[in-house]
Design an enzyme around this catalytic site. Sequence first.
Site, mmCIF file in Angstrom:
data_model
loop_
_atom_site.group_PDB
_atom_site.id
_atom_site.type_symbol
_atom_site.label_atom_id
_atom_site.label_comp_id
_atom_site.label_asym_id
_atom_site.label_seq_id
_atom_site.Cartn_x
_atom_site.Cartn_y
_atom_site.Cartn_z
ATOM 1 N N LEU A 218 1.330 -1.168 0.210
ATOM 2 C CA LEU A 218 -0.288 0.607 0.039
ATOM 3 C C LEU A 218 1.104 1.088 0.234
ATOM 4 C CD1 LEU A 218 -2.303 0.895 0.197
ATOM 5 C CD2 LEU A 218 -2.246 1.184 2.934
ATOM 6 N N ASP A 219 0.922 2.362 -0.947
ATOM 7 C CA ASP A 219 1.100 3.237 -1.218
ATOM 8 C C ASP A 219 2.746 2.994 -1.239
ATOM 9 O OD1 ASP A 219 -0.972 4.389 -1.815
ATOM 10 O OD2 ASP A 219 -1.405 5.015 0.938
#
Lengths: 275, 275, 275, 275
Positions: A218-219
């Site tokens: 994530l990210d």
Amino acid sequence: MIIVIQCADQVGLVAAISSVVSKQQLNIISMREYVDKAENLFFMRLEVEEIIDPIQLEHQLKSVLPTDATIHINPIPHKKIAVLVTKEYHCLADILIRNFFNTLGATVQCVIGNHDDLRDVCERFGIQFYHVSHEEKSKDEFEKQIEALIQPYAPDYLVLAKFMRILSPAFVAEYPMRVINIHHSFLPAFIGANPYRKAYERGVKLIGATAHFVSNELDEGPIIAQQTIPVNHSFTVPDMVNAGKEIETSVLARALKLVFEDRVFVYNNKTVVFE
Amino acid sequence: MIIVIQCADQVGLVAAISSVVSKQQLNIISMREYVDKAENLFFMRLEVEEIIDPIQLEHQLKSVLPTDATIHINPIPHKKIAVLVTKEYHCLADILIRNFFNTLGATVQCVIGNHDDLRDVCERFGIQFYHVSHEEKSKDEFEKQIEALIQPYAPDYLVLAKFMRILSPAFVAEYPMRVINIHHSFLPAFIGANPYRKAYERGVKLIGATAHFVSNELDEGPIIAQQTIPVNHSFTVPDMVNAGKEIETSVLARALKLVFEDRVFVYNNKTVVFE
Amino acid sequence: MIIVIQCADQVGLVAAISSVVSKQQLNIISMREYVDKAENLFFMRLEVEEIIDPIQLEHQLKSVLPTDATIHINPIPHKKIAVLVTKEYHCLADILIRNFFNTLGATVQCVIGNHDDLRDVCERFGIQFYHVSHEEKSKDEFEKQIEALIQPYAPDYLVLAKFMRILSPAFVAEYPMRVINIHHSFLPAFIGANPYRKAYERGVKLIGATAHFVSNELDEGPIIAQQTIPVNHSFTVPDMVNAGKEIETSVLARALKLVFEDRVFVYNNKTVVFE
Amino acid sequence: MIIVIQCADQVGLVAAISSVVSKQQLNIISMREYVDKAENLFFMRLEVEEIIDPIQLEHQLKSVLPTDATIHINPIPHKKIAVLVTKEYHCLADILIRNFFNTLGATVQCVIGNHDDLRDVCERFGIQFYHVSHEEKSKDEFEKQIEALIQPYAPDYLVLAKFMRILSPAFVAEYPMRVINIHHSFLPAFIGANPYRKAYERGVKLIGATAHFVSNELDEGPIIAQQTIPVNHSFTVPDMVNAGKEIETSVLARALKLVFEDRVFVYNNKTVVFE
């Protein structure tokens, strides 16, 4: 015509490549090269005035390059994209406007929203909008529905224009380095949900936005572009959200332009960007 | 080692130059090239890891380049400079500090002031300071005195670090494209004296600084670097002067770094800067 | 509710005003004041949570303020605007999008173009578009036609969103400090036509945009907002035009927001902006 | 004269304070106030032209303010500071230069280094330098030595100008919200050691600097000022370090100016900064 090359570095690469190009009497509009010394990797982007047979040119380039070289020749650069959204309009509207006036460098094929809010603005521009709710179904079902809608279009890139659902690794794996997200913070600060709330609580004097390729973490994917703007103590969370919209819109627009013009290389979870 | 080339453009220049370089088994650290299509001019800056005989390399390059080519090979880049000042300390002090810690990319040989105010700070760093008053003498006499002091040092560049006198065309002609000035506005706005006063009166929302080579036209020489910072209605003229000092210091520092690293080409009263 | 006050300065103004406000038990959300010492002028913007009878409040404020005071109380801030355009879409489209999603802080009543190019995008958003050609008629006739179309709407402001005709003093006089223009340079540099061409020829390292009220002197009106972005030698004039569009859009958007929120005061051809 | 007030918010505070000020016939140069609605806290900074008896004024203000109010009146703002350094010169040199030319807004009393490298530059400006090595002793001993050197000076603030040792909570507790550090990243990204190495590995397109008060949590104290600059793929770690030095210097300088002018309030691990 754009020529993009990535391979192991060795002495004489520029001479070899430019020699091939000059033998074809091609006029170089711009040439950018970069060598990552630590990784011994060579990257080049060439833009030439003429459009010639890409197969023949690729063959000639291959004959002078290391065997691991990836060569990508783009005679008429124009990408196809699908856009995923939730409720916020600003990034989508900017894309729709550029698409409508033929300045996006790509064609929007369809827009998919997990809410129905942005149907109207899409339809005003004659863009197909699909509503796929994430509610009352598993993530797998949700993604399968999206996938079924997208597949017939065979888009080059998926653009997450403030799409607030996290895509599964399985879904992302279908589009390796072809899903572009805009995150509303200067990564790696404030990963995940509610970055403006976190920024407010930390009392930062900057907020930012980051456009990146989506990976399984994530990210954590390769960053294409990012920017910050100053804030101060008087900014509430909604003030930050509003100020952030302007920068999210412009950072995503810049990242898309760079990707659509074949200016972005990915390796080691990082990007080389020939601006 | 830095190699800098400027010549008329023609197909095959990059191939020819990089072929010479690769035959010498030189490792290219960075290569930047630019073609001004309108003027048909080619510019290149090459940085290679190795240091080899510059005369031999120049000879080989000449044999493959157009006859008008200027080639400049810099085995050990290090410039010598003289600094001219008036009363304001900020740009001079920044130069003295970088000089003292060997991060200027040049050596300060001497400082000349038309006031005596900055003697102390120079002498604290062991830098020779000369006071040449402009009062009670003609501009010609004034400049002759300066010239007499500078000449023995044979500096590569003169840096006007907030030197508030206008140099005559005759003086400037002695140092063509070798006098670097910092002007306290975003040129071409607010040419000449009191730019902050003029900025205040016009009610601008930005102030700026411009580093440029000095030519015969006041503040009209080729621009090397410039930058702006926001201001608002609450800034008085002195507030602008103070805020401006920060940006003057940093813009001049950046311009000097670019020039000292042979990254700046001049033609048509403009610069090509390979940052 | 927003309260805006401008008057000659004197000791005790803040005490007098805030005393009136606190007697009404009004909660101050934000208070900004500025005194121009040179001109002896006092400016204040107050935002209070409550909405009360503006006539009574104005009466109370008048009783404690100098007789020259102008007081403006805005119970529900929402402006009406007419937009003038030529062919470029970027500023108009940004305004239309914000208008459509109710984030402009104003309502677009109509758009007038001296070319017909932007009719389609307006009509897609249900906005009335009028084509008033400037060809084969005098400037006076041209402006009379525009005026006739605008007048029934009684707009608070005219926004020149890349309108490429110069309005006559007579026309501008109808809308004193109510015509907002976006100029594609960092004024006062590059006044008038073709600023990017001029910027290219001067070899600047920055381009900019300036939003200002229109006065009788071309590009000399009070500046509301301005911004610059870096450029380099590789930017052609069309490159500057394209890069400039992004900044023109955002500077105009910011200026409109400031004006629509009653944050901008005009005096002496300058602005006080309480951001 | 500067007057700084912090207290629980209530209706009428501005009226009450400004009434006290106007009764004294004080001319307000600038007045800034802020209310944190969520925390119900009121902050005000007043600058008045006149210098009057602070004790009497404080007494009058207390009589109209809530009992929890903290009032700080600064007749002649001028702070005393001690500076802690390691080996890097850039932040220290900037402070020494401003101190030498009386533009720092504070007086440097002494400099303490855990290495001896920066003795020379200090002594050139007549500033006392102490070398306190951290080697072959416990952190406690190391800090006791520093403390013993500092205490006689009774500095208002300790400035960590690239001091690369982490101070213990016990030491920091001696100077609550009076130790100012410059961290070489845009916090909260890249907390702790080697932020440029981490930035390089993450492939960010920005680097930054953050000035903050030191608290017991590493790099978690209240942020005073921060800024970013763009980087790209061609930046090595040393390139980032060098580019970062410029921004570290300017962010620390700005933060010090804000603190020394009594523009910074601290609460809830955040700052209110009246710029």
